[in-house]
Design a protein around this motif. Structure first.
Motif, PDB file in Angstrom:
ATOM      1  N   ALA A   1       3.713 -13.862   4.561  1.00 10.75           N
ATOM      2  CA  ALA A   1       4.225 -13.284   4.909  1.00 10.75           C
ATOM      3  C   ALA A   1       2.850 -11.309   4.883  1.00 10.75           C
ATOM      4  N   ILE A   2       2.394 -10.280   5.901  1.00  8.40           N
ATOM      5  CA  ILE A   2       2.348  -9.656   5.558  1.00  8.40           C
ATOM      6  C   ILE A   2       2.230  -8.834   5.706  1.00  8.40           C
ATOM      7  N   ILE A   3       2.742  -7.535   4.920  1.00  9.94           N
ATOM      8  CA  ILE A   3       3.485  -6.370   5.071  1.00  9.94           C
ATOM      9  C   ILE A   3       2.108  -5.252   4.800  1.00  9.94           C
ATOM     10  N   SER A   4       2.657  -3.895   5.404  1.00  9.11           N
ATOM     11  CA  SER A   4       1.659  -2.929   5.578  1.00  9.11           C
ATOM     12  C   SER A   4       3.025  -1.982   5.417  1.00  9.11           C
ATOM     13  N   LYS A   5       2.641  -0.956   4.922  1.00  4.52           N
ATOM     14  CA  LYS A   5       3.850   0.336   4.397  1.00  4.52           C
ATOM     15  C   LYS A   5       3.511   2.062   4.166  1.00  4.52           C
ATOM     16  N   THR A   6       3.498   2.574   3.728  1.00  2.40           N
ATOM     17  CA  THR A   6       3.601   3.974   3.363  1.00  2.40           C
ATOM     18  C   THR A   6       3.469   3.663   1.945  1.00  2.40           C
ATOM     19  N   LEU A   7       2.877   4.792   1.791  1.00  4.53           N
ATOM     20  CA  LEU A   7       2.851   5.418  -0.149  1.00  4.53           C
ATOM     21  C   LEU A   7       4.737   5.793  -0.348  1.00  4.53           C
ATOM     22  N   GLN A   8       5.032   6.329   0.765  1.00  8.44           N
ATOM     23  CA  GLN A   8       6.639   6.671   0.654  1.00  8.44           C
ATOM     24  C   GLN A   8       7.891   5.600   0.603  1.00  8.44           C
ATOM     25  N   GLY A   9       7.097   4.197   1.239  1.00 10.10           N
ATOM     26  CA  GLY A   9       7.677   2.771   1.491  1.00 10.10           C
ATOM     27  C   GLY A   9       8.429   2.294   3.262  1.00 10.10           C
ATOM     28  N   ILE A  10       7.288   3.016   3.540  1.00 11.10           N
ATOM     29  CA  ILE A  10       7.949   3.326   4.980  1.00 11.10           C
ATOM     30  C   ILE A  10       7.119   1.485   5.520  1.00 11.10           C
ATOM     31  N   ILE A  11       7.618   0.823   6.449  1.00  7.24           N
ATOM     32  CA  ILE A  11       7.313  -0.224   6.732  1.00  7.24           C
ATOM     33  C   ILE A  11       6.308  -0.212   7.911  1.00  7.24           C
ATOM     34  N   THR A  12       4.949  -0.147   7.865  1.00  6.64           N
ATOM     35  CA  THR A  12       4.077   0.053   9.313  1.00  6.64           C
ATOM     36  C   THR A  12       4.141  -1.540  10.009  1.00  6.64           C
ATOM     37  N   SER A  13       3.970  -2.542   9.527  1.00  4.37           N
ATOM     38  CA  SER A  13       3.509  -3.332  10.293  1.00  4.37           C
ATOM     39  C   SER A  13       3.990  -4.572   9.177  1.00  4.37           C
ATOM     40  N   TRP A  14       4.479  -5.949  10.384  1.00  4.11           N
ATOM     41  CA  TRP A  14       5.092  -7.076  10.249  1.00  4.11           C
ATOM     42  C   TRP A  14       4.772  -8.198  11.085  1.00  4.11           C
TER      43      TRP A  14
ATOM     44  N   GLY B   1       8.832   0.513  10.551  1.00  5.54           N
ATOM     45  CA  GLY B   1       9.475   2.360  10.274  1.00  5.54           C
ATOM     46  C   GLY B   1      11.373   2.451   9.448  1.00  5.54           C
ATOM     47  N   LYS B   2      11.192   1.210   8.765  1.00  2.00           N
ATOM     48  CA  LYS B   2      12.741   0.914   7.736  1.00  2.00           C
ATOM     49  C   LYS B   2      11.919   1.057   6.753  1.00  2.00           C
ATOM     50  N   HIS B   3      13.060   1.582   5.322  1.00  4.58           N
ATOM     51  CA  HIS B   3      12.506   1.289   4.263  1.00  4.58           C
ATOM     52  C   HIS B   3      11.826   0.374   3.338  1.00  4.58           C
ATOM     53  N   ILE B   4      10.760  -0.385   2.866  1.00  2.00           N
ATOM     54  CA  ILE B   4      11.217  -1.907   2.242  1.00  2.00           C
ATOM     55  C   ILE B   4      12.241  -1.981   1.364  1.00  2.00           C
ATOM     56  N   SER B   5      13.252  -0.936   0.976  1.00  2.00           N
ATOM     57  CA  SER B   5      13.893  -1.601   0.467  1.00  2.00           C
ATOM     58  C   SER B   5      15.264  -2.621   0.747  1.00  2.00           C
ATOM     59  N   LEU B   6      14.648  -2.780   2.086  1.00  2.00           N
ATOM     60  CA  LEU B   6      15.048  -3.539   3.143  1.00  2.00           C
ATOM     61  C   LEU B   6      15.663  -4.785   2.647  1.00  2.00           C
ATOM     62  N   ILE B   7      14.498  -4.825   1.938  1.00  2.00           N
ATOM     63  CA  ILE B   7      13.721  -6.698   1.592  1.00  2.00           C
ATOM     64  C   ILE B   7      14.396  -6.539  -0.217  1.00  2.00           C
ATOM     65  N   ILE B   8      14.328  -5.876  -0.547  1.00  2.00           N
ATOM     66  CA  ILE B   8      14.938  -6.029  -2.617  1.00  2.00           C
ATOM     67  C   ILE B   8      15.852  -5.407  -2.072  1.00  2.00           C
ATOM     68  N   PRO B   9      15.879  -6.929  -3.403  1.00  2.00           N
ATOM     69  CA  PRO B   9      17.618  -6.993  -4.169  1.00  2.00           C
ATOM     70  C   PRO B   9      17.653  -5.421  -5.073  1.00  2.00           C
ATOM     71  N   ASP B  10      19.093  -5.275  -4.639  1.00  2.00           N
ATOM     72  CA  ASP B  10      19.013  -3.430  -5.538  1.00  2.00           C
ATOM     73  C   ASP B  10      18.707  -3.385  -6.914  1.00  2.00           C
ATOM     74  N   ASP B  11      18.897  -4.646  -7.800  1.00  4.30           N
ATOM     75  CA  ASP B  11      18.757  -4.325  -9.285  1.00  4.30           C
ATOM     76  C   ASP B  11      17.341  -5.031  -9.442  1.00  4.30           C
ATOM     77  N   ARG B  12      15.846  -4.586  -8.171  1.00  7.77           N
ATOM     78  CA  ARG B  12      14.875  -5.127  -8.615  1.00  7.77           C
ATOM     79  C   ARG B  12      14.505  -3.807  -8.084  1.00  7.77           C
ATOM     80  N   LEU B  13      14.557  -2.752  -7.472  1.00 13.59           N
ATOM     81  CA  LEU B  13      13.799  -1.200  -6.945  1.00 13.59           C
ATOM     82  C   LEU B  13      13.471  -0.803  -7.596  1.00 13.59           C
ATOM     83  N   ASP B  14      13.432  -0.957  -9.063  1.00 11.50           N
ATOM     84  CA  ASP B  14      12.142  -0.261  -9.521  1.00 11.50           C
ATOM     85  C   ASP B  14      11.434  -0.602 -10.248  1.00 11.50           C
TER      86      ASP B  14
END
Length: 497
Positions: free
Chosen positions: A157-170, A187-200
């Protein structure tokens, strides 16, 4: 403009409006970065600006009067026919992308705009061509297409995102891995695929990338559209714009589920193997101990029978039985030693002893039990004092001598060396037997390894040299063999002083 020798010197105050306009156009043509060329309807070049000189490598004198095919590759001559036909019809040809050739043979990617030249009566008498070099853009597009193809075909999987975490390619692999379609993710935030306990983790990763630091092989967990947790290895790199500014991050995510499952299965099998190995060692130890008692009884009865038996033929049978019983007892002793080594229960005495004396006793024992053999002992020292377990060292020497005889079926002599060196003593046993192939030397001290499995004439379990190796190693020494197939072998071991 004073520094450009190609630019005309213009004195506006003495020019008519028409002349002034022509002078201005001449100055623009002379100073532009685009090649501007004029030609007749027959393709004969009539003007050639400085940018054309720079682009194609031909001077003005070399180009004017020549046919425009001077800069057209042979396989693209038909393009000129098409362009001239459009110009004759009064049609302007705009942004025509093609390839032309320079004087040195280099192919140039160009964008052409060709316009008709009209005379005072409005008749088309030639063409004016503006050629812009788009080679860099073409190369960039080719490179971009190749990278896009690689990204699309990647199993990761190759994903690009802004420094604010917004997904720009998928890429397609990201769709397969996480279950979200491209339009659902971009256009969604990368937290879309991050479990809550790993957001840090995302905060840490963006912090590293913002400082220009690449994050390599970061093992973590991410979640799919259906809530499944997937173990991944992430590599995250900064995305840098033309000005050198970090504007985002590119992430490669590799599913390591199979790898982790394999590691877990390997660990499980290793633990299972350790249990089986321990049981095997326990069985060998128990069986060996149980065998020692009846073997001792048999030996005692055979010794008594040998003394009582008077018939020569029967006595020969008894002697053979005693010889075979001795071999069997030796095998049992070796098995016991192996079980002790594996269990870490082989104990060694630490005492001063004379190694020369131990070697001589071992030689006497071998010569006595093998009367057809002669053993030459070479030692320049009258005494070789050392600290260790003399019984175990004697066991090593006897084993090496026994092997030397066993693997020298046509020989009748051996050599033993005892050499004192600065900080160690070296012992060697040399035979003139069958020898050992070079590729097998590295394995001969492995447990249960036999040099020639198919040789039924040579008995043994393949544990004697293993025991020798362990005894020498426990004395902080080294053991090795030197051999040539068909010429014999020399086994050496060293012991620190």
């Amino acid at each position: 403009m004073e520094g450009n020798t190609h630019l005309p010197k213009i004195q506006m105050s003495v020019l008519s409006p028409v002349e002034e306009k022509q002078a201005m156009l001449a100055a623009i043509i002379a100073s532009t970065d685009d090649a501007i060329i004029s030609k007749t309807l027959d393709g004969i070049i009539t003007s050639w600006n400085p940018a054309a000189i720079k682009m194609f490598g031909y001077t003005e004198e070399e180009a004017i009067g020549k046919h425009i095919s001077l800069v057209i590759p042979n396989d693209r001559i038909d393009e000129e026919n098409f362009i001239i036909s459009q110009i004759k019809a009064g049609v302007k040809v705009e942004h025509f992308e093609t390839v032309r050739v320079a004087k040195d043979g280099e192919f140039l990617f160009l964008s052409l705009t060709v316009s008709p030249i009209l005379d005072g009566d409005g008749k088309v008498i030639g063409a004016s061509k503006i050629a812009r070099d788009i080679s860099e853009r073409k190369r960039a597009l080719v490179k971009q297409a190749m990278l896009a193809s690689i990204v699309a075909a990647s199993d990761d999987a190759i994903i690009s995102k802004t420094l604010q975490g917004i997904i720009t390619s998928w890429n397609p692999a990201a769709e397969r891995l996480f279950g979200f379609k491209e339009e659902q993710a971009i256009g969604k935030h990368i937290s879309l695929i991050i479990p809550d306990d790993r957001l840090d983790e995302e905060t840490y990763i963006i912090g590293e990338v913002s400082r220009g630091i690449k994050v390599d092989h970061f093992q973590t967990i991410r979640k799919t559209k259906d809530g499944k947790l997937v173990p991944l290895s992430l590599t995250v790199s900064p995305v840098i714009d033309e000005s050198g500014n970090i504007i985002g991050a590119s992430k490669i995510a590799r599913d390591i589920s199979a790898e982790q499952a394999s590691q877990q299965e390997t660990a499980r099998l290793y633990e299972h193997l350790k249990v089986l190995n321990a049981k095997k060692d326990d069985f060998i130890a128990l069986a060996s101990h149980e065998l020692k008692t009846p073997l001792s009884s048999m030996s005692a009865y055979l010794q008594l029978l040998a003394r009582l038996e008077t018939d020569a033929k029967n006595k020969t049978f008894v002697d053979k039985l005693q010889s075979q019983l001795t071999k069997l007892s030796s095998l049992v002793d070796d098995l016991l030693d192996v079980s002790k080594i594996e269990a870490g229960k082989m104990h060694f005495a630490k005492e001063d002893f004379d190694l020369r004396e131990v070697v001589e006793e071992a030689i006497d024992l071998i010569v006595h039990s093998n009367p057809g053999y002669s053993v030459t002992f070479e030692c320049l020292s009258s005494k070789c004092a050392i600290i260790g377990d003399s019984h175990r060292i004697e066991q090593v020497i006897v084993n090496l001598l026994t092997n030397a005889i066993r693997y020298s079926p046509d020989g009748n002599s051996l050599k033993v060396y005892l050499v004192e060196e600065d900080d160690q003593i070296k012992v060697g046993v040399e035979d003139y037997g069958i020898g050992i192939a070079q590729e097998k030397l590295q394995n001969i001290f492995s447990r249960y390894y036999r040099v020639d499995e198919g040789n039924g004439k040579v008995s043994g379990l393949g544990i004697g040299l293993y025991i020798c190796h362990e005894i020498v190693r426990r004395h902080n020494g080294k053991i090795w063999a030197e051999s040539k197939l068909g010429e014999g072998s020399t086994f050496w071991f060293t012991l620190p002083r």
